[in-house]
Design an enzyme around this catalytic site. Structure first.
Site, mmCIF file in Angstrom:
data_model
loop_
_atom_site.group_PDB
_atom_site.id
_atom_site.type_symbol
_atom_site.label_atom_id
_atom_site.label_comp_id
_atom_site.label_asym_id
_atom_site.label_seq_id
_atom_site.Cartn_x
_atom_site.Cartn_y
_atom_site.Cartn_z
ATOM 1 N N SER A 288 0.813 -1.213 0.000
ATOM 2 C CA SER A 288 0.000 0.000 0.000
ATOM 3 C C SER A 288 0.849 1.267 0.000
ATOM 4 C CB SER A 288 -0.938 0.003 1.204
ATOM 5 O OG SER A 288 -1.799 -1.114 1.169
ATOM 6 N N HIS A 339 0.218 4.666 4.447
ATOM 7 C CA HIS A 339 -0.316 5.228 3.207
ATOM 8 C C HIS A 339 0.189 6.652 2.980
ATOM 9 C CE1 HIS A 339 -4.014 2.322 3.341
ATOM 10 N NE2 HIS A 339 -2.867 1.705 3.191
#
Length: 506
Positions: A288, A339
């Site tokens: 991610s 993220h």
């Protein structure tokens, strides 16, 4: 002839000077639709060379042009759209016509402003075009141009437009995806290894194969900043990230080229793992951070080529980033720090390597400086003795050495952050048990199993505490939960047998 020259001078002004893009050109080259979405007042302009006769024809043509504007609005997914319709005619219509262009033609939340430019009102019409578009249009009349001169004027405009289009297309053609497919293959291989050696959702297996595990990083296993990029927790996690890499990775690799993409992807993955290390103590894995790094790389394209970015993918990219961050903030268990770290890392890495054929030395130096400072700061924070993760690791070592009082002193201030660091409650409850504070241990373990129901060791310890408090029913419930979470621990099954015997003997 004079109006033909004026027609192409107008097009030259908008296409060459104001960087409008030619959306459509008719076969006879007498009608052109131009677009520049960064121009707020006049994003769409139609210029039509036609000698007008009757105003009824003019009205029908305005209505027809309006339908095209509505189609553009739908294609561009705009709520409202304003367009301009310029007629270049030798003479005005023979009957009354001014009332037909005094007000914009409104149709399905679009406005079409029409202007008739003829030999009798050239300067007045140019002034109105300047007023409504917000850009001064200065055109020198060139009656001296012959057919060859007009031809060269026309070709120079079309050539400038084609060169700009070619340059923009070349931005997306700097390499065929190579490392994108390599990473996808690597994800599949590593997922197979995880599944066949304990399971991709088994914490011990994940730690063994290189997931981000703060205590191991603190012990010197720096490679765990990189290895989580190719590990995934569960099949759904693998599928979602692989699809994201397939679409985003291929786009970024085509724009930046293979080597630049590799540098961006790896640094973004590292930055995501580093941010996760600093701000979350949970075990984590996944691509991610690197995927958000691809978003960051595309955002850098938007900074470098804003007009092209927002005309092509800009809005969609911003919406996707917003949605993914919103999901991360609203759904528990998602490593949003990773993220955001990946997003920033990808952007800074893109600034360092920059786009192909872009020198921009100052931007590269600034990007390198920012990335270096941010990395240094996060590493300092992560390895800082006051960092919660470091404190928890230190307390764990003290507990193993039976230095319970010192461990308690380190952990007690972190208890108020138990939602962020649930293992604090586990260690404090263990100290309570060792010191005979059974009631305190029970309260902490009950809170812990509520905060993190999957913590099977906590359920086991809670069962022991309930037994100490002579509550066999609750002890049975807790040990059954521990076995449900992990049935391979022999101590759990032994304790359940003991508890079942106590219940039957009552």
């Amino acid at each position: 002839m004079k109006q033909d020259i004026l027609f192409w001078q107008l097009i030259q002004h908008f296409v060459v000077m104001k960087e409008y893009r030619i959306l459509h050109i008719s076969p006879d080259q007498n009608e052109l639709w131009l677009e520049n979405l960064t121009h707020k007042k006049a994003p769409i302009i139609r210029i039509y060379r036609h000698d007008l006769d009757w105003s009824t024809w003019l009205q029908r043509d305005i209505e027809n042009a309006s339908r095209h504007v509505v189609n553009f609005k739908q294609q561009l997914r705009k709520r409202r759209l304003q367009a301009f319709n310029i007629y270049v005619s030798s003479y005005p219509p023979v009957d009354d016509w001014e009332f037909r262009v005094e007000e914009p033609f409104v149709n399905e939340k679009t406005e079409l402003h029409s202007i008739v430019l003829h030999e009798g009102n050239t300067q007045k019409a140019l002034n109105r075009i300047s007023h409504v578009t917000g850009d001064e249009v200065t055109i020198k009349e060139q009656d001296a141009l012959d057919d060859l001169g007009l031809y060269h004027l026309k070709q120079s405009v079309l050539y400038a437009s084609s060169q700009r289009d070619k340059k923009e297309r070349s931005l997306f053609q700097h390499g065929k995806p190579l490392f994108t497919y390599f990473f996808i293959f690597l994800h599949l291989v590593m997922f197979y290894l995880l599944e066949t050696n304990g399971g991709s959702q088994d914490p011990e297996t994940l730690v063994k194969y290189g997931a981000k595990y703060n205590p191991s990083i603190l012990e010197g296993e720096w490679w765990r900043f990189f290895t989580p990029i190719v590990l995934h927790i569960g099949f759904l996690h693998l599928i979602l990230n692989t699809m994201a890499i397939f679409y985003l990775g291929t786009a970024v690799e085509r724009i930046y080229g293979n080597i630049r993409f590799l540098a961006i992807y790896l640094f973004a993955g590292f930055a995501g793992s580093l941010a996760s290390f600093v701000f979350t103590s949970s075990l984590s894995a996944g691509a991610s951070g690197a995927i958000f790094g691809c978003f960051g790389a595309l955002l850098f394209v938007g900074i470098t080529h804003p007009k092209l970015f927002f005309r092509t993918m800009g809005t969609n990219i911003l919406v996707l980033i917003g949605i993914n961050l919103a999901i991360g903030f609203t759904i528990p268990g998602i490593d949003n720090a990773g993220h955001i770290g990946g997003l920033i890392g990808g952007f800074l890495a893109s600034a360092i390597v920059h786009l192909p054929n872009h020198k921009k030395l100052i931007q590269r130096i600034l990007g390198l400086a920012a990335a270096s400072i941010l990395t240094f700061f996060l590493l300092q924070e992560g390895y800082n003795a006051e960092n919660p993760t470091a404190l928890i690791k230190q307390a764990e070592t003290l507990i193993q050495q039976a230095e319970y009082e010192e461990a308690y002193t380190l952990l007690i201030d972190l208890e108020e952050r138990a939602e962020e660091f649930p293992e604090v409650l586990f260690y404090l409850s263990y100290i309570d048990i060792q010191e005979g504070k059974i009631e305190d241990a029970k309260n902490r373990l009950e809170r812990l199993t509520t905060l993190q129901p999957s913590f099977h060791e906590a359920h086991y310890n809670l069962a022991l505490v309930y037994l100490e408090l002579d509550d066999a029913e609750k002890a049975s419930s807790s040990i059954n939960k521990a076995i449900e979470l992990d049935s391979n621990v022999e101590a759990y099954t032994s304790l359940r047998t003991e508890i079942d015997g106590l219940i039957e003997g009552e």
